[in-house]
Design an enzyme around this catalytic site. Structure first.
Site, mmCIF file in Angstrom:
data_model
loop_
_atom_site.group_PDB
_atom_site.id
_atom_site.type_symbol
_atom_site.label_atom_id
_atom_site.label_comp_id
_atom_site.label_asym_id
_atom_site.label_seq_id
_atom_site.Cartn_x
_atom_site.Cartn_y
_atom_site.Cartn_z
ATOM 1 C CG ASN A 104 -2.371 0.561 0.691
ATOM 2 O OD1 ASN A 104 -2.457 1.657 0.161
ATOM 3 N ND2 ASN A 104 -3.423 -0.211 0.903
ATOM 4 N NE ARG A 105 -2.070 4.916 -3.677
ATOM 5 C CZ ARG A 105 -2.931 3.981 -4.091
ATOM 6 N NH1 ARG A 105 -3.597 3.262 -3.203
ATOM 7 N NH2 ARG A 105 -3.120 3.778 -5.387
ATOM 8 C CG HIS A 134 1.718 -2.139 -3.833
ATOM 9 N ND1 HIS A 134 1.073 -2.192 -2.618
ATOM 10 C CD2 HIS A 134 0.730 -2.182 -4.784
ATOM 11 C CE1 HIS A 134 -0.232 -2.278 -2.809
ATOM 12 N NE2 HIS A 134 -0.468 -2.264 -4.113
ATOM 13 C CG HIS A 208 -1.713 -6.672 -5.272
ATOM 14 N ND1 HIS A 208 -2.601 -6.573 -6.328
ATOM 15 C CD2 HIS A 208 -1.629 -5.430 -4.744
ATOM 16 C CE1 HIS A 208 -3.008 -5.324 -6.447
ATOM 17 N NE2 HIS A 208 -2.437 -4.600 -5.492
ATOM 18 C CB SER A 209 -4.390 -13.027 -5.913
ATOM 19 O OG SER A 209 -3.278 -13.878 -6.017
ATOM 20 C CG ASP A 281 -7.609 1.408 -4.602
ATOM 21 O OD1 ASP A 281 -7.206 0.502 -3.853
ATOM 22 O OD2 ASP A 281 -6.874 2.030 -5.401
ATOM 23 C CD GLU A 346 -4.264 -5.148 -2.300
ATOM 24 O OE1 GLU A 346 -3.170 -4.603 -2.020
ATOM 25 O OE2 GLU A 346 -5.131 -4.612 -3.029
#
Length: 381
Positions: A104-105, A134, A208-209, A281, A346
């Site tokens: 993530n960020r 990521h 992250h599928s 998201d 996730e």
């Protein structure tokens, strides 16, 4: 092409197997291609006693294929991805990969730790607001892991190890990471994470599928029915960075405490958070916050009858509805992946936690272990 079979079973190949007949578990390995630097990647095919199969490569620890049965017993691949290593290297939105050192960020690609400020790559910029995403330009999804396959108690597993050196992508400390995939005979894919460090550093690993329970390449995911065990999300700004506020989901399109189709409210006019994400998201604050393994989400796909349960020890869950898929990437079936053709669930700590003192800490220190598990349980109804 090399082919190694750890335990052979009849008729094992690269086509879907029937899910009803019990058999010995097996692992086969095949060459998956060469990286630009000449290193060879390998594809490991794990098959459980019921013929459920997971194909995983040591490049990026990526789940390339995952075959699960529908209500009639037909096996289909239910994850998005590519047939070739070259395509993963060339361009991928993290299809099937383990992402890190920080999933993530992180806002502006910066964080402070023990009196020092660290600068990371800013490889993402929603609404032209730069952030670190990521793990950076060369995160854990873009490296070759060391792999060890094993079968114990008729259950196949794949242990993958990677050493992230001090300073890699700007992070402090030498980080030793182990990720183990285990394909149980209850049709559960278990992911166990372990990491240690010699210097304090943020760690937030996730898988992250992109799922489509109708089958890979078979259209959008808007009819999937989703439940999330969470009463709050971490609200974000236009750059998808948390504001620090835990927003109640009640009476909003983010309320999945009861089942709703993904597409039911995804384009609801006037919702600022949906506008920022182009749909879903966002990070959900899971009801279970004690570190124990707990049910986080369930998904039901009405046409196939497939179900997915996500169990985790993590406090957060990023639900992403494939809003940035744009038909430019052609998948394993030969079909392009259009807008919202896959979804991600996730398991994680919250985004930007190193800059958010009220969020659960993601700092790993020497002498401590980062240890967490996530389960993807497949079934039908």
């Amino acid at each position: 092409m090399k082919l190694r079979i750890f335990l052979p079973i009849a008729l094992l190949g690269l086509t879907a197997l029937h899910a009803n007949a019990a058999a010995p578990a097996a692992i086969t390995t095949t060459t998956f291609g060469r990286l630009p630097d000449g290193q060879e990647a390998t594809l490991y095919s794990l098959v459980n006693a019921h013929g459920i199969r997971a194909d995983i490569t040591d490049y990026g620890a990526i789940i390339v294929r995952l075959f699960t049965p529908d209500r009639a017993g037909r096996l289909d691949d239910v994850v998005l991805g590519y047939n070739s290593l070259e395509d993963y290297v060339k361009a991928t939105p993290y299809f099937g990969a383990i992402v890190g050192r920080y999933g993530n960020r992180i806002a502006n690609g910066k964080f402070s730790l023990d009196g020092r400020t660290y600068s990371l790559a800013t490889n993402n910029a929603p609404a032209d607001i730069p952030c670190h995403l990521h793990g950076g330009k060369v995160g854990f999804d873009k490296v070759l892991w060391s792999a060890t396959p094993a079968i114990a108690g008729n259950v196949p597993s794949l242990r993958l190890r990677y050493r992230s050196a001090n300073g890699e992508e700007g992070y402090p400390g030498n980080l030793e990471v182990t990720v183990t995939y285990t394909l149980g005979n209850d049709n559960t894919l278990r992911i166990d994470y372990l990491a240690t460090t010699d210097e304090a550093t943020p760690v937030n690993l996730t898988q992250h599928s992109y799922f489509n329970l109708k089958g890979e390449g078979r259209g959008d995911i808007l009819g999937h029915v989703l439940t999330i065990k969470a009463a709050h999300t971490t609200s974000v700004n236009a750059g998808l960075i948390p504001t620090g506020t835990l927003a109640p989901v009640a009476d909003t399109p983010f309320d999945f405490t009861t089942p709703h189709a993904i597409g039911e409210r995804i384009d609801q006019a006037g919702d600022e958070q949906l506008k920022f994400g182009g749909g879903y998201d966002h990070n959900w604050v899971l009801d279970s916050q004690n570190g124990a393994l707990a049910l986080a989400a369930t998904v039901f796909e009405p046409l196939s009858g497939r179900t997915l349960e996500v169990w985790t020890e993590e406090p957060g869950l990023q639900f992403y509805s494939g809003n940035f898929l744009d038909s430019s990437k052609v998948g394993k079936s030969g079909r392009p992946y259009h807008y919202r053709n896959g979804f991600c669930l996730e398991t994680q700590h919250y985004p930007d936690s190193p800059n958010q003192p009220t969020f659960p800490s993601t700092i790993l220190r020497p002498g401590k272990e980062y240890r967490t598990s996530t389960l993807y349980k497949f079934g039908t109804r």
